[in-house]
Scaffold this active site. Structure first.
Site, PDB file in Angstrom:
ATOM      1  N   THR A   1      -0.228  -6.930   6.094  1.00 25.92           N
ATOM      2  CA  THR A   1      -1.106  -7.546   7.090  1.00 25.92           C
ATOM      3  C   THR A   1      -0.241  -8.387   8.016  1.00 25.92           C
ATOM      4  O   THR A   1       0.436  -9.313   7.561  1.00 25.92           O
ATOM      5  CB  THR A   1      -2.178  -8.428   6.412  1.00 25.92           C
ATOM      6  OG1 THR A   1      -3.019  -7.595   5.600  1.00 25.92           O
ATOM      7  CG2 THR A   1      -3.036  -9.134   7.455  1.00 25.92           C
TER       8      THR A   1
ATOM      9  N   ASN B   1       3.004   1.168  -0.891  1.00 25.20           N
ATOM     10  CA  ASN B   1       1.651   1.167  -0.336  1.00 25.20           C
ATOM     11  C   ASN B   1       1.601   0.272   0.893  1.00 25.20           C
ATOM     12  O   ASN B   1       2.328  -0.719   1.000  1.00 25.20           O
ATOM     13  CB  ASN B   1       0.639   0.693  -1.395  1.00 25.20           C
ATOM     14  CG  ASN B   1       0.367  -0.797  -1.325  1.00 25.20           C
ATOM     15  OD1 ASN B   1      -0.422  -1.260  -0.495  1.00 25.20           O
ATOM     16  ND2 ASN B   1       1.032  -1.565  -2.191  1.00 25.20           N
TER      17      ASN B   1
END
Length: 404
Positions: free
Chosen positions: A219, A150
Site C-alpha cells: 500500500t 504477494n
C-alpha cells in the site's frame, strides 16, 4: 431324508460364508477408513497439496480458506504437551504457534484454523471500507524456494462484515479461542490515522489483541508511518481511543514491523514505544520483505510485492534478536518469517520471541504441518533442558544479533 439334510447343511454353510464375507468386507472397510484417517496428512502432502499448487496461487488460497471455513480439513488429534502452554495477557495458550494475518483476511475460517491446532489466530488485514486491493495477478509461488510473493494490497470486506463474523463467533458457547485482528488503512484514505482509530473502536470490544499494521509493502505510503514522528502520533491516538472504550479497554495492542528497517529505524521505533503515551503491548517481527536476497527463483526478482517464506527466515530472526535487545526483553514479540519446522520456531523463541506465527509453509506442506511443528518444538524444549516455552525466550539472543 439324507438329501434334505445335505441341502440344509449346504444352506447353513452358504449362510455362514455370506456372513463371513460381510464381516470381512466390513472389517476391511473399517481398517481402510482408519488407515486413511491416520494417513490423511500424508494424503494431503502427497496428493492434495501438489494438485492444489497446479491452480493459480490466489485460487489455491481461496480454496484453502473455504476448506477451513466449512471445516473440511482434518481435525488435529495432537494433544499439546504442557511444556507448550504459555501465558498470553491473562489467557493461557495451549501452544505458542499462531496463524499469521493474510490467510484469513475476513474472519471466515477461524473455527477451521482452530481445528488444525493453532494456539491463536490472527485475522485481517481489515480496512474500514471494503476494497478490492491491487489488480490480479497479485500472488506468486516461488516453488524452488518454498516462498511466496504477494501484492494483495489489503483486499478486505471491511470493518462491518468482519465485525459481524467475530460477534457470531463470540456468541458460540463452545468457542474459547484467542483471536487477534490486524488493522490497516484504506488505499484512498485522506486520514490514515483515523482509519486505525476506527479499527480500534470497532474491534477493541471483540478482539483478544489488535495489530497496527504499518509495514506492508503493498500500500503506497504505508511504511512511511513507521517513521518516528508519524508513528508517535499514530500510537498516541490509538492508545487514547483504546482507553475510552466502554468494553475491553485493556485489549493488547501490537505493532507489526517491516524487516527492511535499518538499525537506526529500529532505534527510532523503540524510542517511540518506550514513551508512555505511545507505548505498545507487543511487537510482531516481521512483515514481508521487498528484498530479493537468497532466492533461487531468479526470474521472480522483478515481481513487485512482499516476499515471505524461507528466504525471509534469517532476517526476521535477526530482527527479533535486535528488537528484544533494544527493548531489554520487556516487550513481548511474536516472531514470524520462514517458520516451517519446530526447529525454526525454537530459533525464533531463543532469539527473543514469546510466540511464533506461520503462513507460507502451509501452502507447501499442508495442514499437518501445525502438528509437526508443535511436536518437534516440544521435544526440543525438553531435550535442551527447559521446562516450557517461557524458559527458552531470549536464551540465545546474542547469538542471533548481527555481527558488527
Amino acid at each position: 431324508m439324507d438329501q434334505e439334510k445335505i441341502m440344509k447343511t449346504a444352506t447353513r454353510k452358504i449362510s455362514r460364508l455370506r456372513s463371513l464375507g460381510i464381516v470381512t468386507v466390513g472389517a476391511a472397510t473399517l481398517v481402510a477408513g482408519i488407515t486413511a484417517y491416520k494417513k490423511q496428512d500424508q494424503l494431503f502432502r502427497t496428493f492434495i497439496m501438489p494438485t492444489v499448487r497446479l491452480l493459480p496461487a490466489e485460487t489455491s488460497h481461496q480454496l484453502a480458506v473455504l476448506a477451513c471455513k466449512y471445516r473440511l480439513c482434518p481435525v488435529s488429534q495432537y494433544q499439546d504437551d504442557p511444556n507448550l502452554h504459555t501465558p498470553f495477557f491473562g489467557r493461557m495458550l495451549s501452544n505458542p504457534i499462531g496463524i499469521a494475518a493474510g490467510f484469513d483476511k475476513n474472519a471466515e475460517a477461524v473455527d477451521g484454523l482452530q481445528d488444525l491446532g493453532f494456539g491463536f489466530i490472527e485475522v485481517g488485514t481489515v480496512t474500514p471500507a471494503a476494497q478490492e486491493g491491487n489488480p490480479r495477478p497479485r500472488v506468486f509461488r516461488l516453488n524452488e524456494d518454498k516462498a511466496i510473493i504477494n501484492r494483495y494490497g489489503f483486499n478486505s470486506e471491511g470493518h462491518q462484515a468482519v465485525l459481524q463474523r467475530l460477534q457470531r463467533l463470540r456468541s458460540k458457547e463452545d468457542f474459547n479461542g484467542v483471536v487477534g485482528v490486524n488493522l490497516g488503512r484504506n488505499k484512498s484514505t485522506m486520514s490514515p490515522i483515523a482509519d486505525y482509530v476506527q479499527g480500534v473502536r470497532v474491534f477493541g470490544p471483540v478482539a483478544d489483541y489488535l495489530v497496527i499494521n504499518v509495514s506492508s509493502p503493498n500500500t503506497k505510503g504505508l511504511r512511511d508511518m513507521q517513521s518516528k514522528d508519524k508513528l508517535r502520533e499514530l500510537l498516541e491516538q490509538v492508545n487514547d481511543t483504546r482507553s475510552n472504550l466502554e468494553k475491553n479497554k485493556n485489549v493488547p495492542v501490537f505493532l507489526k514491523l517491516s524487516p527492511d528497517l535499518s538499525e537506526d529505524d529500529m532505534k527510532d521505533v523503540v524510542w517511540v514505544i518506550k514513551r508512555k503515551k505511545s507505548s505498545v503491548d507487543g511487537l510482531i517481527v516481521s512483515n514481508t520483505t521487498v528484498s530479493r536476497d537468497n532466492i533461487v527463483a531468479i526470474k521472480m526478482t522483478e515481481e513487485a510485492g512482499g516476499l515471505s517464506g524461507p528466504p525471509l527466515k534469517a532476517r526476521s530472526t535477526e530482527m527479533i534478536a535486535q528488537m528484544y535487545h533494544l527493548t531489554d526483553g520487556k516487550v513481548p514479540i511474536i516472531g514470524v518469517g520462514g517458520v516451517a519446522s519446530g526447529y525454526d520456531a525454537y530459533e525464533k523463541i531463543e532469539a527473543g520471541a514469546s510466540y511464533v506465527q506461520l503462513y507460507t509453509a502451509l501452502v507447501y506442506d499442508g495442514p499437518g504441518l501445525v502438528e509437526d511443528i508443535k511436536e518437534e518444538l516440544s521435544k526440543l524444549i525438553t531435550e535442551l533442558g527447559h521446562n516450557n516455552v517461557a524458559d527458552v525466550v531470549g536464551t540465545k539472543n546474542k547469538f542471533y544479533l548481527p555481527k558488527k
